[in-house]
Scaffold this active site. Structure first.
Site, PDB file in Angstrom:
ATOM      1  N   ARG A 563       6.751  40.385 -25.501  1.00 34.42           N
ATOM      2  CA  ARG A 563       7.804  39.480 -25.954  1.00 34.42           C
ATOM      3  C   ARG A 563       7.339  38.647 -27.143  1.00 34.42           C
ATOM      4  NH1 ARG A 563      12.785  40.360 -23.461  1.00 34.42           N
ATOM      5  NH2 ARG A 563      13.264  38.370 -24.427  1.00 34.42           N
ATOM      6  N   VAL A 564       8.243  38.397 -28.036  1.00 33.23           N
ATOM      7  CA  VAL A 564       7.917  37.514 -29.154  1.00 33.23           C
ATOM      8  C   VAL A 564       8.650  36.187 -29.015  1.00 33.23           C
ATOM      9  CG1 VAL A 564       7.333  39.328 -30.787  1.00 33.23           C
ATOM     10  CG2 VAL A 564       9.712  38.598 -30.565  1.00 33.23           C
ATOM     11  N   ASP A 565       9.372  36.020 -27.913  1.00 35.39           N
ATOM     12  CA  ASP A 565      10.042  34.733 -27.688  1.00 35.39           C
ATOM     13  C   ASP A 565       9.342  34.029 -26.519  1.00 35.39           C
ATOM     14  OD1 ASP A 565      10.765  36.308 -25.585  1.00 35.39           O
ATOM     15  OD2 ASP A 565      12.917  36.245 -25.979  1.00 35.39           O
ATOM     16  N   ASP A 566       9.923  32.960 -26.032  1.00 36.87           N
ATOM     17  CA  ASP A 566       9.266  32.218 -24.967  1.00 36.87           C
ATOM     18  C   ASP A 566       9.648  32.745 -23.591  1.00 36.87           C
ATOM     19  OD1 ASP A 566       7.766  30.556 -26.580  1.00 36.87           O
ATOM     20  OD2 ASP A 566       9.500  29.283 -26.983  1.00 36.87           O
ATOM     21  N   VAL A 567       9.469  34.023 -23.428  1.00 36.70           N
ATOM     22  CA  VAL A 567       9.685  34.626 -22.118  1.00 36.70           C
ATOM     23  C   VAL A 567       8.336  35.181 -21.674  1.00 36.70           C
ATOM     24  CG1 VAL A 567      10.789  36.539 -20.896  1.00 36.70           C
ATOM     25  CG2 VAL A 567      12.111  35.172 -22.516  1.00 36.70           C
TER      26      VAL A 567
END
Ligand code: WTA
Length: 695
Positions: A563-567
Site C-alpha cells: 500500500r502507498v496510503d495509510d492502510v
C-alpha cells in the site's frame, strides 16, 4: 432500500499528496529483489497440455480480444449463465462506464436491463442439470473429527428455508440483512438466501468488536441480523451473542433497531441455556428453520441491482461500504475462478479465507459455486491442533486446489518440514496466494515443500473494491516468478502512473491504476458516492486508483509492492491507521496517537503506535494493556497494536502535520537516514522518541 445512488461530483478535491507515501519509500520497504526477476518456474508439459489456457500465445489472443471488444467477449461468457431476461443489446453494447471525474459522475454498468439471480445460477442451475447429488460443501470443524457435508440439492433446500424465513420477517428486495457468523455452513447459506430474494447482504467478519458491528449496522440498517451463540477458534471459545447484544444496544441508542436476531445454536461451543437472550427479538435458528418450505421462488433482479455491501478500511475516516451489484460480479467471479485456478470438473477446492472478507465472498461462495465446484469450508485455524492441520485436511478431502494467504504460509513455514511431509498432499494440483505481496522465500517454500515443485502458484492480486482477480497467473500458461502476480486477467488494463498522474511505460515503478471498468467493478461506496469518486477516481484523473505501488519488469511482469496510503496490512487484513488512532484516542488517558506499519516476519506488517498521554499521566504497563484493549474494543483483536511507543510529543511540521516518514524510520529502527528533520516545529522530539524506544 439500498440502491447505487449516483451523486453528482461537484465536491471533489484533489487527494492531498500527504495521503500517499512516496513510491521509493514503499519499494524500499518491500522484499522484492531483482534476482527473482530472472528465476522462472514453468509447469511441466503434462500440466500445460491439460491446462485451460495452455500457452502465453493463447492468453495473449484472448486478452487482446477482451480489450478490443469487451462487450462481445463478456457477453459470450455471460450467455453461459441463466438470464430470465437477456440484457438489451443496442449495437452490441453490454456495458457503460465513465471513469473520468472530469466528464461527470463516475458510473459503471454491465448487462443493465438483464434480469438474473446469482443464487439461481449458483444452485438451481446445477440441480436442473442433474448435478444435485454432487457435493457442494465439505465442512471441517475446528476440532479434527467434527465434519459435515451438503450436496447441491441439500444446500438449495436449506437456502430456500432461510430465504422463506427472511421473507416472513418482511425482508424484501433491496433490504439489507446483516450476517455476523463464523465459518459454519450457515454463513454461505445466509448469503445465498439473501441473494435469492434480492436482499442485500452485509457480512461482518466475526472478529469485529461490538462497536465495529454497531457502526456497520447503523450504516446499512438491516431488518434482520443472522448470527450464532458462540464459536470455537483453535483452543478458544468466543461468545458471539454477547457481542451482538452489545452492538444492537449501541445501535438502538443511536436510533436503529433490528427487529430479529436469528441465532444459530452452535452447541459444540456453548449450550442454549448459557446464551444471553432477549425474548421477542432473538430466535433460535434450529427452532424455526425446519418449519419453512424447502422451495422458494426466485426474485429476478436487474444485473445492476445491489448484491452485497462489504465494509473495508481506507486511509481516513470510517469504514467504507463497498457495494457490488449482481450481473457483472457473477460473470466475473465465476470466470476468474475458472481460469486462475485452471478449474475443471472433479477438482476439490479449498480456500482458507473467512466469508467475512471479500475472498470468502468471491472465492469461497460465489465463484466456486457458480462453477458447481466441491468446496471445503474450514471453521478452524491453520495451526490447530498443530501445524499439520492444513495438510491433514488436504489429504482427508483430496484437495486439488488450495488457496491461502502468505501469512499462513509463513507461520507454517516456521514449524518446519515435518508437519508437511507427514502428509502426502498428492492430490494438490494448483496453489493460490492472496492478501498481501508474497515474499519470494515464502513463495519458494510453498512451491517446493507444499507443492513438491509440481503445482503452479496463482498469486492473485485484487481487492474488496475489484470484486475479483485483477492480476494473476493462469496455471500453466506462462512461467512464474516468485513474488510476482504476473499478468492482468482478461479485460483488465493496469496502468502504472507517476505522481503527476502520467502513465509510465516499460520497466518502471508506479502507482497501480486501472484503465476502464471490468464487470465486477464496485459501483459506489454505500451512501457516499462523493467519497467513492474522491478516494478512487480523483487522485489520477481517468483511472481507478488501487492504493498499491507496483513495479513492472522487463518481461512485463507485475510486482506488487504494498500500500502507498495509510492502510496497514496485518495478516492480509486491511486496517486503516486512522481507525486505530481514533480507537487509541478513545482511551480517556490518551491525548494523541500516530500509527505506522512495521515489517513483521509472520503477519507481513504489524501495527506500531506512538501514543502521547494526557498531561500528568504516567507511563505504565497497565496503561499499555489498557490502550491495546481500547483497540480490541473499538475494532477487534486483529487490529491490536503490536507495540505501543510512548511519545512525549509527535514530530510535526510547523503547520501541525505529523511526519509519519520519521515515525516509520524510528519504528523500524532505521536511524541512519532519518532524512530532513529541519522542517519540524520541534526537531528535539525526534531524539526524545528514539530514547524511549525500549521503555
Ligand atoms: C493487498 C483482498 C500483493 C493489496 C483480496 C490490496 C495483495 C489489498 C495481494 C486488498 C497480492 C491483496 N499481492 N498485494 N496477491 N492481494 N493484496 O480489500 O495491498 O482485503 O490493495 O482484498 O491487499 O485487500 P482486500
Amino acid at each position: 432500500a439500498i440502491s447505487p445512488a449516483h451523486a453528482t461530483n461537484g465536491t471533489l478535491k484533489h487527494v492531498s499528496s500527504s495521503a500517499v507515501a512516496s513510491l521509493d519509500d514503499s519499494l524500499v520497504r518491500s522484499e522484492r529483489n531483482v534476482q527473482y526477476e530472472h528465476e522462472l518456474f514453468d509447469a511441466d508439459r503434462k500440466f500445460k497440455e491439460r491446462a485451460l489456457v495452455s500457452s502465453k500465445d493463447k492468453y495473449i489472443a484472448m486478452y487482446n480480444r477482451s480489450l478490443q471488444d469487451p462487450d462481445a467477449f463478456w457477453s459470450e461468457i455471460a450467455s453461459e449463465f441463466y438470464w430470465e431476461t437477456r440484457w438489451p443489446e443496442e449495437n452490441g453494447k453490454v456495458h457503460f462506464e465513465n471513469f473520468d471525474v472530469r466528464k461527470g459522475p463516475v458510473k459503471v454498468e454491465w448487462f443493465k436491463g438483464g434480469k438474473t439471480n446469482i443464487c439461481y445460477n449458483a444452485l438451481d442451475r446445477h440441480v436442473h442439470a442433474g448435478k444435485g447429488d454432487q457435493i457442494a460443501f465439505y465442512w471441517e470443524g475446528n476440532s479434527p473429527g467434527l465434519d459435515a457435508s451438503l450436496t447441491y440439492n441439500q444446500l438449495l433446500q436449506q437456502v430456500c428455508q432461510l430465504a422463506n424465513f427472511l421473507k416472513d420477517k418482511g425482508v424484501k428486495k433491496g433490504d439489507a440483512v446483516a450476517i455476523y457468523l463464523p465459518m459454519l455452513m450457515e454463513l454461505p447459506i445466509a448469503m445465498l438466501a439473501c441473494a435469492r430474494i434480492g436482499a442485500v447482504h452485509s457480512v461482518i467478519f466475526a472478529g469485529f468488536s461490538a462497536e465495529s458491528l454497531a457502526q456497520r449496522v447503523l450504516d446499512c440498517k438491516p431488518k434482520v441480523i443472522i448470527t450464532c451463540n458462540a464459536v470455537c477458534r483453535g483452543p478458544k471459545i468466543i461468545n458471539l451473542k454477547d457481542i451482538v447484544d452489545e452492538a444492537l444496544s449501541i445501535s438502538l441508542a443511536h436510533g436503529v433497531s433490528v427487529d430479529s436476531c436469528l441465532t444459530y445454536a452452535n452447541e459444540v461451543a456453548m449450550s442454549r441455556e448459557k446464551t444471553a437472550w432477549q425474548d421477542g427479538r432473538d430466535i433460535w435458528y434450529q427452532d424455526v428453520i425446519s418449519d419453512y418450505a424447502t422451495t422458494c421462488d426466485i426474485e429476478w433482479v436487474d444485473a445492476e441491482d445491489p448484491l452485497f455491501l462489504l465494509y473495508t478500511s481506507g486511509s481516513t475516516g470510517k469504514p467504507k461500504g463497498v457495494l457490488h451489484t449482481t450481473g457483472g460480479y457473477m460473470v466475473y467471479t465465476a470466470t476468474t475462478f475458472k481460469y486462475a485456478f485452471d478449474y475443471r470438473e472433479g477438482d476439490i477446492y479449498w480456500c482458507t479465507a473467512d466469508c467475512g472478507w471479500i475472498t470468502g465472498h468471491s472465492y469461497v461462495t460465489y465463484g466456486p459455486l457458480l462453477n458447481c465446484a466441491k468446496v471445503v469450508l474450514f471453521e478452524g485455524v491453520p495451526n490447530y491442533p498443530d501445524a499439520g492441520r492444513c495438510w491433514e485436511i488436504v489429504d482427508k478431502y483430496h484437495v486439488s486446489i488450495f488457496y491461502t494467504a502468505p501469512t499462513a504460509i509463513r507461520s507454517l513455514m516456521r514449524a518446519g518440514l515435518e508437519p508437511v511431509k507427514r502428509h502426502s498432499r498428492k492430490s494438490l494440483r494448483v496453489l493460490g496466494s492472496v492478501g498481501e505481496p508474497i515474499n519470494p522465500s515464502a513463495w519458494k517454500w510453498y512451491y517446493e515443500v507444499v507443492g513438491d515443485k509440481r503445482c503452479p502458484i496463482s498469486d492473485t492480486w485484487w481487492q474488496t473494491e475489484t470484486g475479483g482477480f485483477m492480476i494473476t497467473p493462469l496455471p500453466g500458461a506462462w512461467p512464474l516468478k516468485p513474488g510476482s502476480a504476473t499478468y492482468p486477467f482478461f479485460g483488465v488494463q493496469p496502468a502504472l502512473v507517476d505522481e503527476n498522474g502520467k502513465e509510465i511505460e516499460g520497466v518502471c515503478n508506479g502507482y497501480l491504476c486501472i484503465k476502464g471498468s471490468w464487470p465486477s467493478t464496485f459501483r459506489t461506496l454505500y451512501g457516499d458516492h462523493a467519497r467513492y469518486e474522491t478516494t478512487y477516481f480523483a487522485p489520477f484523473k481517468g483511472y481507478y486508483f488501487s492504493g498499491d505501488g507496483c513495479h513492472r519488469d522487463a518481461d512485463g511482469y507485475y510486482w506488487l509492492t504494498g500500500r502507498v496510503d495509510d492502510v496497514i496490512n496485518v495478516s492480509g487484513h486491511r486496517i486503516g491507521t486512522a481507525e486505530v488512532e481514533s480507537a487509541l484516542v478513545s482511551h480517556p488517558q490518551c491525548a494523541e496517537a500516530a500509527v505506522v506499519a512495521v515489517d513483521h516476519e509472520v503477519t507481513g506488517q504489524a501495527i506500531y503506535a506512538f501514543v502521547t498521554l494526557k498531561l500528568g499521566v504516567q507511563y505504565s504497563e497497565e496503561l499499555r494493556t489498557g490502550l491495546k484493549n481500547a483497540v480490541r474494543h473499538e475494532i477487534g483483536a486483529f487490529a491490536q497494536p503490536a507495540k505501543i511507543h510512548w511519545a512525549p510529543a509527535l514530530p510535526k511540521t510547523r503547520s501541525g502535520k505529523i511526519m509519519r516518514r520519521i515515525l516509520r524510520k524510528i519504528a523500524s529502527k532505521e536511524l541512519e537516514n532519518l532524512g530532513d528533520i529541519s522542517t519540524l516545529a520541534d526537531p528535539h522530539v525526534v531524539q526524545e522518541l528514539i530514547d524511549l524506544t525500549d521503555v
